[in-house]
Design an enzyme around this catalytic site. Structure first.
Site, PDB file in Angstrom:
ATOM      1  N   HIS A   1       0.859  -1.185   0.000  1.00  0.00           N
ATOM      2  CA  HIS A   1       0.000   0.000   0.000  1.00  0.00           C
ATOM      3  C   HIS A   1       0.895   1.235   0.000  1.00  0.00           C
ATOM      4  O   HIS A   1       1.665   1.458   0.935  1.00  0.00           O
ATOM      5  CB  HIS A   1      -0.902   0.002   1.233  1.00  0.00           C
TER       6      HIS A   1
ATOM      7  N   LYS B   1      -0.454  10.431   0.733  1.00  0.00           N
ATOM      8  CA  LYS B   1       0.518   9.868  -0.216  1.00  0.00           C
ATOM      9  C   LYS B   1       0.100  10.139  -1.654  1.00  0.00           C
ATOM     10  O   LYS B   1       0.922  10.533  -2.484  1.00  0.00           O
ATOM     11  CB  LYS B   1       0.655   8.355   0.017  1.00  0.00           C
TER      12      LYS B   1
ATOM     13  N   ARG C   1      17.848  15.376  11.928  1.00  0.00           N
ATOM     14  CA  ARG C   1      18.065  16.788  11.613  1.00  0.00           C
ATOM     15  C   ARG C   1      19.251  16.994  10.671  1.00  0.00           C
ATOM     16  O   ARG C   1      19.254  17.919   9.870  1.00  0.00           O
ATOM     17  CB  ARG C   1      18.277  17.596  12.895  1.00  0.00           C
TER      18      ARG C   1
ATOM     19  N   ASP D   1      -1.642   3.606  -4.713  1.00  0.00           N
ATOM     20  CA  ASP D   1      -2.469   2.781  -3.834  1.00  0.00           C
ATOM     21  C   ASP D   1      -1.948   1.352  -3.731  1.00  0.00           C
ATOM     22  O   ASP D   1      -1.655   0.868  -2.642  1.00  0.00           O
ATOM     23  CB  ASP D   1      -3.937   2.783  -4.273  1.00  0.00           C
TER      24      ASP D   1
ATOM     25  N   GLU E   1      -6.989   7.810  -6.492  1.00  0.00           N
ATOM     26  CA  GLU E   1      -8.133   8.269  -5.700  1.00  0.00           C
ATOM     27  C   GLU E   1      -7.664   9.395  -4.787  1.00  0.00           C
ATOM     28  O   GLU E   1      -6.779   9.207  -3.955  1.00  0.00           O
ATOM     29  CB  GLU E   1      -8.701   7.128  -4.853  1.00  0.00           C
TER      30      GLU E   1
ATOM     31  N   GLY F   1      -4.614   8.100   4.693  1.00  0.00           N
ATOM     32  CA  GLY F   1      -5.093   9.426   5.063  1.00  0.00           C
ATOM     33  C   GLY F   1      -4.017  10.467   5.264  1.00  0.00           C
ATOM     34  O   GLY F   1      -4.323  11.638   5.512  1.00  0.00           O
ATOM     35  N   LEU F   2      -2.737  10.075   5.134  1.00  0.00           N
ATOM     36  CA  LEU F   2      -1.655  11.046   5.339  1.00  0.00           C
ATOM     37  C   LEU F   2      -1.353  11.872   4.090  1.00  0.00           C
ATOM     38  O   LEU F   2      -0.616  12.845   4.162  1.00  0.00           O
ATOM     39  CB  LEU F   2      -0.379  10.334   5.801  1.00  0.00           C
TER      40      LEU F   2
ATOM     41  N   GLY G   1       3.179   5.016   4.226  1.00  0.00           N
ATOM     42  CA  GLY G   1       2.621   5.699   5.396  1.00  0.00           C
ATOM     43  C   GLY G   1       1.184   5.265   5.578  1.00  0.00           C
ATOM     44  O   GLY G   1       0.575   4.690   4.677  1.00  0.00           O
ATOM     45  N   ARG G   2       0.624   5.562   6.731  1.00  0.00           N
ATOM     46  CA  ARG G   2      -0.732   5.100   7.000  1.00  0.00           C
ATOM     47  C   ARG G   2      -1.735   5.827   6.106  1.00  0.00           C
ATOM     48  O   ARG G   2      -1.462   6.912   5.578  1.00  0.00           O
ATOM     49  CB  ARG G   2      -1.085   5.276   8.477  1.00  0.00           C
TER      50      ARG G   2
END
Length: 322
Positions: A153, A174, A259, A192, A218, A171-172, A168-169
């Protein structure tokens, strides 16, 4: 899905699929010489076999589950025999459940031998290519078919020629980042669902799109976007090597983030270590530009062995020593 999950592999392919597909992916044209049910014959191995010893009668350890290649040597051996001896040698060969037989260099099989193969249900094909070239092309095709693969995914983008896998999960953002990169002139490989292959013992990972999804995306609040239709052929790629993984993370003020870039992180995909960059997301942060810089940094290190953080550290140490 985590990137560290175990890969999958096809167990077999039908001879019908092999015949229909290989000519589309490689410069080889097979001609069908008999009519049998090719769906009932399956190829289980990527390796090929030239059955000289089997035709001579030595069938101990005969690797009959492989595609059998009959070239000039094998055909000359058969043709030097009288008809009865030739039929006996070939009959001893086709009594095994062979996936298929391929004649190279436009060799021809005698009608009685072709009839024996047909009666045994063995597909027979021919090609004008030499045995060497035929075996190279078929091995390359079967290597791809039986390679390790896994679906992930995420989004896969070609950024300045560097293959960047976004993860990444849900809804972030991507897909939104990938779309922004496409708008800036980069190429979308997949969104996706990213299908990643590792061929044999190679350390190269190749990402491709899911054939059902193609180059559709999407976007939450907008719906489905056809990248090829909207941005043209320049905006898509069929495949790309996975060279960098960028993980998008939710901003957490309690967490310490990289950093300087001195500590190189990696993640494992199908047993291959790939550089990993973790980017925390918060309002106002231009992720697209940062990913472009990630790709440029990769190129600097790859071609010139130059790491900005190391160069800055060296400069500061030199100034202190003075």
């Amino acid at each position: 899905m985590t990137l560290e999950q175990k890969g999958l592999k096809k167990q077999s392919i039908t001879v019908a699929y092999f015949f229909d597909t290989i000519g589309k992916e490689h410069d080889i044209k097979l001609r069908r010489l008999n009519s049998v049910d090719e769906q009932k014959r399956r190829i289980f191995e990527r390796d090929l076999h030239r059955p000289g010893l089997a035709l001579a009668g030595f069938t101990n350890l005969f690797t009959y589950k492989r595609v059998q290649i009959l070239g000039n040597t094998e055909m000359r051996f058969l043709n030097q025999h009288e008809e009865d001896a030739r039929k006996n040698a070939f009959g001893n060969f086709v009594r095994f459940k062979i996936p298929c037989i391929i004649l190279t260099s436009t060799n021809k099989l005698q009608p009685e031998l072709l009839a024996m193969a047909t009666e045994a249900g063995i597909p027979v094909f021919s090609t004008r290519h030499s045995s060497t070239k035929t075996m190279y092309l078929i091995t390359e095709f079967l290597d791809n078919q039986f390679s390790l693969y896994q679906q992930y995914h995420g989004s896969m983008v070609d950024v300045y020629g560097v293959g960047v896998l976004l993860k990444g999960r849900s809804g972030l953002g991507k897909s939104e980042v990938a779309l922004d990169l496409v708008e800036r002139g980069h190429g979308l490989v997949a969104d996706d669902v990213v299908v990643i292959h590792r061929k044999g013992e190679s350390m190269i990972l190749t990402a491709k799109r899911n054939k059902n999804i193609e180059h559709f995306m999407e976007i939450r609040g907008l719906g489905v976007v056809d990248v090829k239709a909207n941005f043209g052929i320049r905006a898509i790629r069929d495949a790309k090597e996975v060279q960098v993984v960028v993980e998008l993370l939710e901003w957490n003020k309690e967490m310490e983030y990289e950093r300087l870039g001195l500590d190189t992180k990696t993640t494992k995909i199908l047993g291959v270590e790939v550089p990993l960059v973790q980017l925390p997301i918060f309002p106002g942060k231009n992720i697209t530009v940062i990913i472009e810089v990630v790709a440029l940094n990769f190129l600097l290190k790859h071609y010139y062995d130059y790491v900005p953080a190391e160069a800055l550290t060296k400069r500061i140490r030199t100034a202190i020593d003075q």
